[in-house]
Structure formats: C-alpha cells, structure tokens
Design a protein around this motif. Sequence first.
Motif: not given
Length: 535
Positions: A458-474
Amino acid sequence: MNIETSRPLLSVRNLRVETSNGHPVLHDVSFDVEAGSIVALVGESGSGKTVAARAAMRLLPRAITPVAGEILFDGRDVLNMSDAEIRQVRGARIGMVFQEPMVSLNPAMTIGAQLVEGLRLHEHLTLDEALARATEMLERVKIADPAACLSAFPHQFSGGMRQRIMLASVMLLRPKLLIADEPTTALDTLTQREVLEVMVDLTRTFGTAVLLITHNLGLVAQYAKKVIVLERGKLIETGPVAEVLHHPREQYTRTLIDALPKREHGRKPPADGAPLIEARNVEVTFSGAGNMFSTAQKKLAVRGVSLSVRPGEVVAVVGGSGSGKTTLGRAMLGLLPLSDGDVFFRGRPMASTDRATRRDYRLQCQLVFQDPYSSLDPRQKISDIIGEPLAHGPKLSRAEKAERVGAMLDEVGLAGLGERFPHALSGGQRQRVAIARAVIRNPAFVVADEPVSALDMTIQKQILDLFRRLQENHGFACLFISHDLGAVSRVADRIVVMQQGLIAEEGSVDRILDHPQHPYTQALLEATPTLKIAA
C-alpha cells in the motif's frame, strides 16, 4: 502435504498484547495453524503480524506483554511454560526465519559453527555428526559448495544465499512449525521465488506447518491455502486464500488487493529529440579483495553498456541482484569511475569537459537512495534535510528558502512535519523526504535506486503514484532502478532489462511486458507475484 489432525498444531485464542504503558498492540486475536499447512498472516507494517508470531515463541521484548488469552502449541499453552520448557520448544519444535538474515546470522561466526550449534544443543550429536547433517541440509537448500560454505562467513554471501542458509539452520532440527517473517523482503523476484520454493519443498518433505508473515498478497496467492488479515492489531478477516482474495468482505482487504502493481496506461510519451543523458559503451570494474598470497581479482560489473534517456522520459532498469543496475545508475551520475566509455550530458562528454560544465551536470542530476533511513542525517530536522540542496543554487533569503521547503513538503504529502527528525517518521514518509530532497532544485535528471523495494504494497503504491505525479509536474528525466517489473509498469515509458552487466533487451513497457523476447525477461515476468490463485 496436508496432515489432518483433530486439533490445530498452533491455536491462538483471544490474545491481547499491550505495551508497558497499557497501549494495546493486539486486540483479542484468534487464529489456527493446522499441521502441515501453509497459513499466511498479512497486513501493513504496524498491523501486529510479527508481534503475534513472536508471542508464539515467547520472543517479545520486555516492553510488550501478553495480558490475556492463550497460545496453544501441540495442546500446551506457551504462555504458561517455564523458561526451561520454552527453550526446549524454540528451535527444536518451532523454528523462525527472521526478516533480515544478515542481522540474525552472527557475523563473527562461520556458517558451520552457527549451523551445528542448535543441533548439538538439542540432539546431543558429535561435531562430525552435526557437520554431516549440516552439509546435507546445505545441499537441500541448493548451496553450490556446502563444504566451502561451512567455513565461510555470512558477509561472503548474497541476500538470497543468506536466506537459504537461515532456512537450513532452522530446518536442521525439523520443527513442527516454521514461522517465516517476511523472508523475501527486498530480494529480487527471481531470488524471492527460489527461496520460497526451497522453503515449501523443505516443509513438505518434513511435514512442517508454515506461518508465513508477509505484506505481499501475490506471494500469498501462490503459496498459501489460508490467509489471516490484520489491521492495527485487530483481526479483520480470515479464510481460504481463494475466497478472501477473490471475494474480500472488508474494505481494508480490498485496499491491500488494490495496491498490487497494475500497469499504468495513458502516459503521454516524451517528445522525440536528442538525449538528455547518454551512456556510451560504459564499463565499470571493481577490484576484488586480495591478500599476501594472491592478487586481487577484478570484476567487470557493467560491460560496455549504451543507454540514453530523453528529456522528460522515465526509463526503468530492471534485473536481479548483481545485474549491474545500481552500478550503471551511479556511473551515469559520475559517482563511480569508468574503466571505459563515457557519459554525455546534453551532448557533451563529461570525461573531457571543463570544470564549470561538469559542475552544472552534477547540480542537474540527483539520486534517490534505496534506503532513506541510511541516507538521511538523523541529527537534522526534515525541513533542513529537504532544504539543504538549495545552498548550491542561486542565493535565497531565509524566507524564500522556508517558502520553497514548505511548498515541497506540501507537494509530497508531509505538510506540518518539517520540525520532526527522521526517526519520528515511517518508512514511507522517509522515502517521501528522500524524493523531496532530490526534486526541490528542479533537476533535469533523477536516478531512483530501488525506492520502493522494502515498503508495504500500500505504501509502495502511494510512493509510485507520488513519484509519477512529481515527474509529470517537474518534467525531470528519470532512470528508475528496480527488480520488480510490476512496480515499474506504473511509472515507466521504457524498460531496459539487465543481466550480468549487459542489456538483455529493451523496449516500450507494453512490448517488454506483453512480448518479452529474452529468456531472462520471461523468467522475471514469470517470477513476479500475481493474484492468480493456485489450484
């Protein structure tokens, strides 16, 4: 092999465990483990899985105490046994494989000395008899040279080999019950499957029951027949694996199932163009350990690899332990010397460029380490850790720096936690800090080295989603290093598969996952846990 008995081998009844200040850790938990069966105990970190298992062996720390209930093993209550009686049960009748074998194996003792210790204590064998039994067991767990293994030390083996040695040491005494506490955490998928297959084969041979503690429902589906789900010390639901995983009654169980890696569709591919960073025929050589009688043997860790990453592209590098993934990533960041080849950043070779260009390249590249706890200064507050890279850019006022750090904390979901220290955060929160520190200067290129390998699903999914969002934003380009093809399918545009320092194959996510060409890629995919229920 399933052995039918009139009563369970292990029966936990209304077990309540509290800390010394009265805080409940387990709330009236009840479950059974039948002889010869494999039962999975699942849940996130902090759910009480390990506490329940350690209570069965009376291995809880002094600050945690069972205050109610009973733990019946072979009809006797473990909690009422004397110290002498429980010592006869531990190891001989209940064995335990701990989560981290390097910690549970004594680094100062040879493997042979550690294997025979329990045998000589419980079965009163001579040294030669114990060594013969140990050698035979090492052969069973597929150690290539058992005789050499006996005289070696734990640090001389890989994580997978150490876990096999732990299995051998536990199964030497042929216990009735084996407790396996996260036995494959942080192992690559191929090694993970090998270790579990060895464990299942041994327990079937000796008729041993297994209590498998894990957060990975894919492994549960493959190996267990019954599952027990814990959340924050409470038993949520239990039943046959096929029933619980295909028809979960509780929302928490559905959340665990939903956290299993699923391919991310609809990612907009980066525009074609010149590579941002490129490795050309890169070789990295490590010197082995020599001594006064022999010269050091050199090991070629990366063998003439060429790889490019375009601006805004996420390239996943996958492979087993020792495949050269991390070495390649660090070489592309200039953190390891090259024995041959070169790294080009924005078209310029870094080996022969001027100092100013090389400094810019260093500042434009960042690394997210595999273990955030080791890479975060325990004496610094979170806000200081995240803000530290800002000292290397344009000079900011104290207020401007505080504003940038606050915005970054908010973006990674850590708002209000800036005054804490790393030890006060969970594993997932510490990984968010490591990612925030890497991203705060808006780098052009980030290497993420196994950022989710040791986290709950569950934490892995959250971190992967966060990483994907940061990569798209930055918009930074990324080399995402992992051993898990399922995890990288959520974030990657392209996958590169490495084996023994070479690129086995590469291609788009869909091509690699749906039509793998190389046998090694096919083996990685086959070893990736899924929710396909075994018959």
